[in-house]
Design a protein around this motif. Structure first.
Motif, PDB file in Angstrom:
ATOM      1  N   VAL A   1       0.868  -1.176   0.000  1.00 24.17           N
ATOM      2  CA  VAL A   1       0.000   0.000   0.000  1.00 24.17           C
ATOM      3  C   VAL A   1       0.904   1.225   0.000  1.00 24.17           C
ATOM      4  O   VAL A   1       1.865   1.302   0.787  1.00 24.17           O
ATOM      5  N   ARG A   2       0.617   2.183  -0.858  1.00 26.39           N
ATOM      6  CA  ARG A   2       1.469   3.361  -0.985  1.00 26.39           C
ATOM      7  C   ARG A   2       0.626   4.638  -0.911  1.00 26.39           C
ATOM      8  O   ARG A   2      -0.466   4.699  -1.484  1.00 26.39           O
ATOM      9  N   TYR A   3       1.139   5.615  -0.197  1.00 23.77           N
ATOM     10  CA  TYR A   3       0.479   6.921  -0.083  1.00 23.77           C
ATOM     11  C   TYR A   3       1.491   8.002  -0.449  1.00 23.77           C
ATOM     12  O   TYR A   3       2.650   7.960  -0.022  1.00 23.77           O
ATOM     13  N   GLU A   4       1.053   8.986  -1.242  1.00 22.47           N
ATOM     14  CA  GLU A   4       1.926  10.097  -1.639  1.00 22.47           C
ATOM     15  C   GLU A   4       1.190  11.420  -1.478  1.00 22.47           C
ATOM     16  O   GLU A   4      -0.008  11.515  -1.737  1.00 22.47           O
ATOM     17  N   HIS A   5       1.951  12.433  -1.059  1.00 21.98           N
ATOM     18  CA  HIS A   5       1.414  13.797  -0.939  1.00 21.98           C
ATOM     19  C   HIS A   5       2.480  14.739  -1.471  1.00 21.98           C
ATOM     20  O   HIS A   5       3.621  14.750  -0.993  1.00 21.98           O
ATOM     21  N   THR A   6       2.124  15.525  -2.481  1.00 22.77           N
ATOM     22  CA  THR A   6       3.116  16.375  -3.143  1.00 22.77           C
ATOM     23  C   THR A   6       3.484  17.614  -2.338  1.00 22.77           C
ATOM     24  O   THR A   6       4.534  18.212  -2.577  1.00 22.77           O
ATOM     25  N   ASP A   7       2.636  18.017  -1.390  1.00 22.39           N
ATOM     26  CA  ASP A   7       2.954  19.213  -0.598  1.00 22.39           C
ATOM     27  C   ASP A   7       2.323  19.092   0.781  1.00 22.39           C
ATOM     28  O   ASP A   7       1.194  19.518   1.018  1.00 22.39           O
ATOM     29  N   LEU A   8       3.064  18.472   1.700  1.00 24.75           N
ATOM     30  CA  LEU A   8       2.616  18.340   3.069  1.00 24.75           C
ATOM     31  C   LEU A   8       3.575  19.130   3.955  1.00 24.75           C
ATOM     32  O   LEU A   8       4.725  18.745   4.154  1.00 24.75           O
ATOM     33  N   LEU A   9       3.119  20.294   4.409  1.00 24.60           N
ATOM     34  CA  LEU A   9       3.951  21.197   5.199  1.00 24.60           C
ATOM     35  C   LEU A   9       5.235  21.549   4.477  1.00 24.60           C
ATOM     36  O   LEU A   9       6.317  21.642   5.065  1.00 24.60           O
ATOM     37  N   GLY A  10       5.117  21.729   3.157  1.00 21.29           N
ATOM     38  CA  GLY A  10       6.263  22.136   2.362  1.00 21.29           C
ATOM     39  C   GLY A  10       7.132  21.013   1.856  1.00 21.29           C
ATOM     40  O   GLY A  10       8.113  21.258   1.146  1.00 21.29           O
ATOM     41  N   SER A  11       6.805  19.770   2.171  1.00 12.78           N
ATOM     42  CA  SER A  11       7.608  18.629   1.744  1.00 12.78           C
ATOM     43  C   SER A  11       6.784  17.684   0.879  1.00 12.78           C
ATOM     44  O   SER A  11       5.560  17.589   1.014  1.00 12.78           O
ATOM     45  N   GLU A  12       7.486  16.979   0.003  1.00 15.84           N
ATOM     46  CA  GLU A  12       6.858  15.910  -0.760  1.00 15.84           C
ATOM     47  C   GLU A  12       7.035  14.625   0.037  1.00 15.84           C
ATOM     48  O   GLU A  12       8.156  14.194   0.306  1.00 15.84           O
ATOM     49  N   VAL A  13       5.933  13.991   0.413  1.00 15.18           N
ATOM     50  CA  VAL A  13       5.964  12.878   1.362  1.00 15.18           C
ATOM     51  C   VAL A  13       5.396  11.626   0.711  1.00 15.18           C
ATOM     52  O   VAL A  13       4.424  11.681  -0.057  1.00 15.18           O
ATOM     53  N   SER A  14       6.019  10.496   1.012  1.00  9.74           N
ATOM     54  CA  SER A  14       5.489   9.210   0.563  1.00  9.74           C
ATOM     55  C   SER A  14       5.628   8.196   1.687  1.00  9.74           C
ATOM     56  O   SER A  14       6.542   8.267   2.511  1.00  9.74           O
ATOM     57  N   ALA A  15       4.690   7.264   1.747  1.00 11.09           N
ATOM     58  CA  ALA A  15       4.708   6.191   2.737  1.00 11.09           C
ATOM     59  C   ALA A  15       4.341   4.892   2.032  1.00 11.09           C
ATOM     60  O   ALA A  15       3.436   4.859   1.200  1.00 11.09           O
TER      61      ALA A  15
END
Length: 446
Positions: free
Chosen positions: A47-61
């Protein structure tokens, strides 16, 4: 996203051991068949989650699970013969974030953490233990910095801290370890009490890339590695009374690399030289015991791919590696590393033609060189390796909603022994490679 892969081979013939260097193994209807058909069951889910702008950072889990089991063929390598298998279940989690720094254009910090739980065992199909069941739990936070300077220079550097524990169950060694009757031959196996081993390590890396001209880059790097992957090898031949008394040390490696690469629309090429050192390498001795000693490995690698004209492309690779260890710990590296660690030189090449849209043909060559680092030894992994050449041909044509592919492996039906059947110097693995093999397949992607 779950994925399940099951591969099975139904055997009708067993393997009759030959004589290493003289007579190859042979298929025979009277040979010993393994109790389980060789093959692999592999179930993977993630399972993969991505956020292009979370508190100024590009985040993936990413969270993943793998349940893996593979059965090998029957082998007389084990006392009394046997069929080995590997059973492994992994659970993992990776969190990472890329944060722009604003120091220079493109400067950024990659940071995050890896976590893993890996339960692995290596029994034989008849229930005997080859390597005991081990459960590894680890967590590793890391940071990686990238800073472009001007237009031609980029600096990279980072650190990774890893902490892990390995739980080992009680077990009995497969091979006898003690000589109880005084005839010089071990005749009693060793009962080993399990336990928990703990490790931690802080590793660093640094690198630089310099653009000489727009398509040409020069690069250099230093990287430290840390691994406990040799624990199973050490345990399966131990004479210690318990895992915690033995306490096998983890292996740390320092790696240095320099090279150049070129990238244009028609040409991509690279050349790399590397050198690695370790104060605690791991190699097999004459009786399959594990020898830990300082070692170094160095080598060269090169790749190239060239679009000559629109329908024609050529390319190839070259690899060469050497390695020695300090057997008597006197600062002099004079003993070559065995064949399971150091392969002979290898050259590959290909010619690919696309005469029409949707139709591609490819002719490729593999040359494997020679190695005779132990001319007076017949011990495991010290066998002489002779050179060989194999040529393959394939063609792919778009047909309807899919593609039709025909492949001819070993086009000229060359009789040869792969590296993996030569270096072990064992009678039951001295097996020639496959002769000419033709496959026809049709695939559809949707």
């Amino acid at each position: 996203m779950p994925e399940q892969i099951i591969i099975r081979r139904s055997l009708e013939y067993g393997r009759q051991p030959g004589t290493y260097g003289e007579t190859p193994t042979a298929a025979t209807s009277t040979g010993t068949l393994p109790p389980k058909n060789p093959g692999t069951d592999n179930i993977v889910g993630q399972v993969r989650y991505e956020h292009t702008d979370l508190l100024g950072s590009e985040v993936s889990a990413q969270a993943y699970v793998q349940d893996f089991k593979t059965y090998y063929g029957y082998s007389t390598f084990f006392p009394g013969g046997g069929q080995p298998l590997i059973e492994s279940t992994k659970y993992g989690l990776r969190l990472d974030a890329t944060t722009p720094l604003g120091w220079t254009q493109g400067s950024q910090l990659l940071w995050g953490v890896d976590a893993l739980r890996d339960q692995t065992a290596q029994p034989l199909a008849d229930g005997r233990t080859f390597a005991p069941e081990m459960t590894q739990a680890s967590a590793a936070p890391f940071v990686q910095l990238r800073v472009p300077l001007a237009e031609r220079l980029t600096l990279r550097g980072g650190a990774r801290y890893e902490a892990l524990s390995v739980d080992v169950v009680d077990f009995t060694t497969l091979r006898p370890q003690f000589d109880t009757d005084g005839d010089g031959t071990p005749d009693q196996r060793n009962d080993v009490e399990g336990g928990t081993l703990t490790y931690d390590n802080l590793a660093f890396n640094a690198g630089v890339v310099f653009t000489v001209a727009k398509p040409v880059d020069l690069f250099a790097s230093f990287q430290q590695g840390f691994a406990v992957s040799e624990i199973g090898r050490v345990l399966r031949s131990t004479v210690a009374e318990s895992v915690e008394v033995l306490n096998p040390e983890a292996r740390t490696v320092n790696s240095y690399e320099v090279g150049a690469r070129v990238a244009t629309q028609s040409l991509t090429a690279s050349a790399t030289g590397y050198y690695t050192t370790s104060d605690l390498g791991s190699s097999y001795g004459s009786d399959f015991e594990i020898i830990r000693s300082p070692e170094h490995v160095y080598g060269l690698e090169a790749t190239t791919d060239l679009q000559v004209i629109d329908p024609l492309a050529v390319g190839g690779t070259f690899s060469w590696v050497k390695g020695k260890r300090d057997a008597d710990d006197n600062g002099s590296y004079e003993t070559p590393l065995p064949g399971n660690r150091i392969p002979p030189e290898k050259i590959t090449g290909y010619v690919e033609v696309t005469p029409l849209d949707g139709w591609t043909g490819r002719l490729q060559l593999l040359y494997s060189g020679s190695r005779d680092a132990f001319p007076s030894s017949s011990a495991y992994a010290k066998g002489e390796v002779s050179p060989y050449t194999v040529v393959d041909l394939s063609s792919r044509v778009d047909v309807g909603p899919g593609a039709l592919t025909i492949g001819i492996e070993n086009l000229f039906d060359n009789y040869y022994f792969p590296v993996r059947s030569q270096y072990p110097a064992l009678d039951d693995s001295y097996t020639p490679g496959r002769g000419r093999n033709v496959t026809l397949s049709y695939s559809v992607t949707w």
